[in-house]
Scaffold this active site. Sequence first.
Site, PDB file in Angstrom:
ATOM      1  N   GLY A 107     -30.815 -13.909 -37.655  1.00  0.00           N
ATOM      2  CA  GLY A 107     -30.950 -14.858 -38.817  1.00  0.00           C
ATOM      3  C   GLY A 107     -31.773 -14.121 -40.119  1.00  0.00           C
ATOM      4  N   ARG A 112     -29.794  -4.389 -46.901  1.00  0.00           N
ATOM      5  CA  ARG A 112     -29.313  -4.965 -48.197  1.00  0.00           C
ATOM      6  C   ARG A 112     -30.551  -5.093 -49.084  1.00  0.00           C
ATOM      7  NH1 ARG A 112     -32.624  -9.305 -47.849  1.00  0.00           N
ATOM      8  NH2 ARG A 112     -33.108 -10.391 -45.852  1.00  0.00           N
ATOM      9  N   GLY A 148     -36.383 -20.278 -39.160  1.00  0.00           N
ATOM     10  CA  GLY A 148     -37.031 -20.341 -37.752  1.00  0.00           C
ATOM     11  C   GLY A 148     -38.030 -19.550 -37.098  1.00  0.00           C
ATOM     12  N   GLY A 205     -34.191 -14.739 -44.125  1.00  0.00           N
ATOM     13  CA  GLY A 205     -34.823 -15.774 -45.063  1.00  0.00           C
ATOM     14  C   GLY A 205     -35.948 -16.560 -44.046  1.00  0.00           C
ATOM     15  N   SER A 206     -36.557 -15.796 -43.112  1.00  0.00           N
ATOM     16  CA  SER A 206     -37.580 -16.477 -42.390  1.00  0.00           C
ATOM     17  C   SER A 206     -37.308 -17.848 -41.740  1.00  0.00           C
ATOM     18  CB  SER A 206     -38.803 -16.711 -43.129  1.00  0.00           C
ATOM     19  OG  SER A 206     -39.245 -15.403 -43.485  1.00  0.00           O
TER      20      SER A 206
END
Length: 428
Positions: free
Chosen positions: A155, A280, A160, A157-158
């Site tokens: 995942g 990234r 979950g 972008g934080s």
Amino acid sequence: MAIRALILIEGTRSNGPLYVKAAQRLGLHPITLSADPARYDYHAPVSVEAIRVNTDKLEALIHECSLLRATYEIAGITSADELVYATVGKLCRHLNLPGPNPESVERCCNKFTQRQLLAEAGVPIPAYHLAANATEVERAGAEIGLPVIVKPAVGHGSIGVRLCRDADELAEHAAYLLGGKHMSRSSPKILVEEFAQGPYYSADIMGNEVIGIAAGDFGPLPHFVFRGYSHPAPLNDGDFKRIADVSLSCLRALDLGWGPTNIEFRWTKRGPVVIEVNPRLAGGPNPRLVQLAYGVDLVTEHIKLAIGEEWNLSRRQSNVAAARFLIADRDGVLDWISNGDHAAAVPGVAEVALYVNAKTPIVRKGDYQDRIGHVVAASPSRTQTAGILERAVDLIDWSISPFPTLGEKGQSAASHLQAAAQAVLQKR
């Protein structure tokens, strides 16, 4: 002579426009390949060729690039989107263009595999366990000791990610993640981690060089939504070196070192502990902060690498640059947001960005999507930059009305929630 094109696979709300503009400054024709080009609103203000293609399928991308080669010289291929970055590496390899190692990116993007490789290399990380069901999550929490961080094994972008402070929170969040509705491309497996407590830092790296280290802070627990961050972090030379040394150990352990990497830390009683390695650029306004603080344009230098040109990572200035995020304080419908232009006029403000328009449904998720805007400022001193940000942010105001109840205006709260979810997908 054929026009030199830069192929951008997908994109993000924050960094996508930077890649488009940087490519144009370098004399390249940017072309975006996307499963849904319309969802990137940065296509509207600038002239960008956008082509619809299934970016999950390498064969489809190879076919589209073969068609483009009849008209353009493809100078390079890259992306600002972590979800497709391994595919970018495979496409570059097929077309004999510079690009990231796809196997390294894939290993890094699986948080469990990343943890294993870092642990084997002796890199300091939190205690962790992988869980595939509720029983394993409960067992992991008991073994590590509550509170624990619980997150998807794959995942960004934080999304979950949550601090679970007791057994009830642990069971509730595990059920949510195992339901698989939190993220469309996520693995159903769960990572349960020790809650590493201490100041937050992140290292911005290009190739094997640490360009800068930022400090950040978050909103209230149990979520991890950034309130702001700043470059450079207030570190002495010794602490900077410790973080930089651990960063380079991460690159070696994960076989990274081509292009950009962002590494997140907590400074604990053990010193710097690695929370996550991202193959990234950092998202949000961070590349802009690096440019304002040090004079290094990470996006432009990444593109130079992708097209086989020599880059320049030397620092050209020394400022303190900081960002403050505007975060929705409730769910509902955004009535209005105003005074962004007044904030932008404050001396020292470099950027004001408002992500949402009036009448947008707001449904907070406890991740990066809760942010509705940001302000960036820079000056020669930390105190001055903080004062500039405070004056600018205080000028911006907004109003959010509760969702109508069932029957009001013929529309229920549930329909607003559905509209908000669709808006999030379109702005990913």
